[in-house]
Design a protein around this motif. Structure first.
Motif, PDB file in Angstrom:
ATOM      1  N   GLY A  25      27.527  30.499   0.385  1.00  0.00           N
ATOM      2  CA  GLY A  25      27.353  30.043  -0.986  1.00  0.00           C
ATOM      3  C   GLY A  25      28.693  29.768  -1.641  1.00  0.00           C
ATOM      4  O   GLY A  25      29.720  30.287  -1.165  1.00  0.00           O
ATOM      5  N   PRO A  26      28.745  28.943  -2.665  1.00  0.00           N
ATOM      6  CA  PRO A  26      27.649  28.212  -3.298  1.00  0.00           C
ATOM      7  C   PRO A  26      27.102  27.081  -2.400  1.00  0.00           C
ATOM      8  O   PRO A  26      27.831  26.527  -1.582  1.00  0.00           O
ATOM      9  CB  PRO A  26      28.280  27.622  -4.552  1.00  0.00           C
ATOM     10  N   VAL A  27      25.831  26.784  -2.614  1.00  0.00           N
ATOM     11  CA  VAL A  27      25.156  25.728  -1.858  1.00  0.00           C
ATOM     12  C   VAL A  27      24.855  24.565  -2.804  1.00  0.00           C
ATOM     13  O   VAL A  27      24.319  24.768  -3.895  1.00  0.00           O
ATOM     14  CB  VAL A  27      23.842  26.241  -1.243  1.00  0.00           C
ATOM     15  N   ALA A  28      25.219  23.372  -2.404  1.00  0.00           N
ATOM     16  CA  ALA A  28      24.935  22.178  -3.205  1.00  0.00           C
ATOM     17  C   ALA A  28      23.843  21.351  -2.546  1.00  0.00           C
ATOM     18  O   ALA A  28      23.757  21.279  -1.317  1.00  0.00           O
ATOM     19  CB  ALA A  28      26.191  21.320  -3.363  1.00  0.00           C
ATOM     20  N   GLY A  29      23.020  20.734  -3.364  1.00  0.00           N
ATOM     21  CA  GLY A  29      22.022  19.790  -2.877  1.00  0.00           C
ATOM     22  C   GLY A  29      22.302  18.414  -3.438  1.00  0.00           C
ATOM     23  O   GLY A  29      22.816  18.289  -4.557  1.00  0.00           O
ATOM     24  N   ALA A  30      21.986  17.369  -2.685  1.00  0.00           N
ATOM     25  CA  ALA A  30      22.222  16.000  -3.152  1.00  0.00           C
ATOM     26  C   ALA A  30      21.037  15.111  -2.796  1.00  0.00           C
ATOM     27  O   ALA A  30      20.425  15.274  -1.736  1.00  0.00           O
ATOM     28  CB  ALA A  30      23.505  15.429  -2.536  1.00  0.00           C
ATOM     29  N   ASP A  31      20.741  14.180  -3.685  1.00  0.00           N
ATOM     30  CA  ASP A  31      19.651  13.229  -3.452  1.00  0.00           C
ATOM     31  C   ASP A  31      19.927  11.985  -4.285  1.00  0.00           C
ATOM     32  O   ASP A  31      20.798  11.980  -5.156  1.00  0.00           O
ATOM     33  CB  ASP A  31      18.308  13.849  -3.830  1.00  0.00           C
ATOM     34  N   GLU A  32      19.173  10.918  -4.001  1.00  0.00           N
ATOM     35  CA  GLU A  32      19.364   9.650  -4.697  1.00  0.00           C
ATOM     36  C   GLU A  32      18.059   9.132  -5.278  1.00  0.00           C
ATOM     37  O   GLU A  32      16.980   9.595  -4.921  1.00  0.00           O
ATOM     38  CB  GLU A  32      19.952   8.605  -3.746  1.00  0.00           C
ATOM     39  N   ALA A  33      18.193   8.159  -6.152  1.00  0.00           N
ATOM     40  CA  ALA A  33      17.041   7.440  -6.698  1.00  0.00           C
ATOM     41  C   ALA A  33      17.383   5.957  -6.737  1.00  0.00           C
ATOM     42  O   ALA A  33      18.505   5.584  -7.071  1.00  0.00           O
ATOM     43  CB  ALA A  33      16.706   7.943  -8.099  1.00  0.00           C
ATOM     44  N   GLY A  34      16.415   5.132  -6.378  1.00  0.00           N
ATOM     45  CA  GLY A  34      16.598   3.689  -6.470  1.00  0.00           C
ATOM     46  C   GLY A  34      16.959   3.003  -5.172  1.00  0.00           C
ATOM     47  O   GLY A  34      17.234   1.802  -5.173  1.00  0.00           O
ATOM     48  N   ARG A  35      16.930   3.717  -4.065  1.00  0.00           N
ATOM     49  CA  ARG A  35      17.286   3.090  -2.787  1.00  0.00           C
ATOM     50  C   ARG A  35      16.360   1.908  -2.479  1.00  0.00           C
ATOM     51  O   ARG A  35      16.794   0.872  -1.986  1.00  0.00           O
ATOM     52  CB  ARG A  35      17.213   4.126  -1.658  1.00  0.00           C
ATOM     53  N   GLY A  36      15.069   2.040  -2.761  1.00  0.00           N
ATOM     54  CA  GLY A  36      14.115   1.000  -2.420  1.00  0.00           C
ATOM     55  C   GLY A  36      13.894  -0.043  -3.501  1.00  0.00           C
ATOM     56  O   GLY A  36      13.090  -0.962  -3.307  1.00  0.00           O
ATOM     57  N   ALA A  37      14.592   0.081  -4.624  1.00  0.00           N
ATOM     58  CA  ALA A  37      14.429  -0.884  -5.708  1.00  0.00           C
ATOM     59  C   ALA A  37      15.205  -2.161  -5.400  1.00  0.00           C
ATOM     60  O   ALA A  37      16.220  -2.132  -4.704  1.00  0.00           O
ATOM     61  CB  ALA A  37      14.911  -0.286  -7.025  1.00  0.00           C
ATOM     62  N   CYS A  38      14.746  -3.270  -5.935  1.00  0.00           N
ATOM     63  CA  CYS A  38      15.466  -4.535  -5.735  1.00  0.00           C
ATOM     64  C   CYS A  38      16.250  -4.930  -6.973  1.00  0.00           C
ATOM     65  O   CYS A  38      16.831  -6.012  -7.024  1.00  0.00           O
ATOM     66  CB  CYS A  38      14.503  -5.649  -5.327  1.00  0.00           C
TER      67      CYS A  38
END
Length: 223
Positions: A25-38
């Motif tokens: 620790g510390p543990v970080a998380g990561a993610d995205e939004a909009g990958r499939g948007a045009c």
């Protein structure tokens, strides 16, 4: 060396608890939004959640499993309780230049490197991210099995939805506030009618076709 196993019934915080027990620790998380948007930006977020049962995010889930109102409430609670969080946006021009996969990794990397609390371990949704100088694990459906990734998915999604709603005021012909730039029939109908705007991603086939239709229409009028 001690071996730590995350049980299937460990709950959303199971990965982080196991990693902290292992001294990671510390543990970080990561993610995205909009990958499939045009249309619109690709948005990535990174979050380090607190190591305290009393500061757990109530009702936290993958952002896609929450209503818009639930996401907004979760967003506010994550911002208030997180040890650290960051968010970055890559515009459509950069997405076109890099290609979506490379842009996705770039965005996740930038978000993680901007964290004010440097993580000792990183969990990402779906894709591994190199160049961090920190060990990590790409978790399939990570936003449904790891709390820090779910929190990152909420930050990314809410941030991007807000951006698309603002863009709808500038580009009112496309109804961005409704479909958020994804390739829905409503979006495509507006795209075919008006042609692409500067917020569209020109690597997408449906956008290229709409551009060709727009050019043919203008040629027919002027010719």
């Amino acid at each position: 060396m001690a071996r730590y196993v995350v049980r299937r019934d460990a709950g959303l915080y199971g990965y982080e608890r196991a990693l902290r027990r292992a001294g990671l620790g510390p543990v970080a998380g990561a993610d995205e939004a909009g990958r499939g948007a045009c249309a619109g930006p690709l948005v990535a977020a990174a979050v380090v959640l607190p190591d305290s049962p009393g500061r757990m995010i109530q009702g936290l889930k993958d952002s896609k499993l929450l209503s818009a109102a639930q996401r907004e409430r979760a967003y506010a609670e994550i911002i208030a309780k997180a040890e650290a969080w960051s968010v970055v946006a890559l515009g459509p021009g950069e997405c076109d230049r890099l290609g979506m996969h490379v842009a996705n990794i770039q965005a996740l990397r930038r978000a993680l490197l901007r964290l004010e609390v440097p993580p000792r371990y990183v969990l990402t949704d779906g894709f591994p991210v190199d160049g961090l100088g920190t060990p990590g694990l790409a978790v399939w459906k990570g936003d449904r099995v790891a709390a820090c990734v779910a929190a990152a998915s909420v930050i990314a999604k809410v941030t991007r939805d807000r951006i698309m709603t603002e863009l709808a005021e500038t580009y009112s012909d496309y109804a961005f506030e409704i479909h958020k730039g994804y390739c829905t029939p409503l979006h495509q109908s507006h795209l075919d009618e008006h042609g692409p705007c500067p917020e569209h991603r020109m690597r997408f086939d449906n956008v290229v076709r709409a551009l060709e239709i727009s050019r043919e229409r203008r040629a027919a009028v002027t010719g």
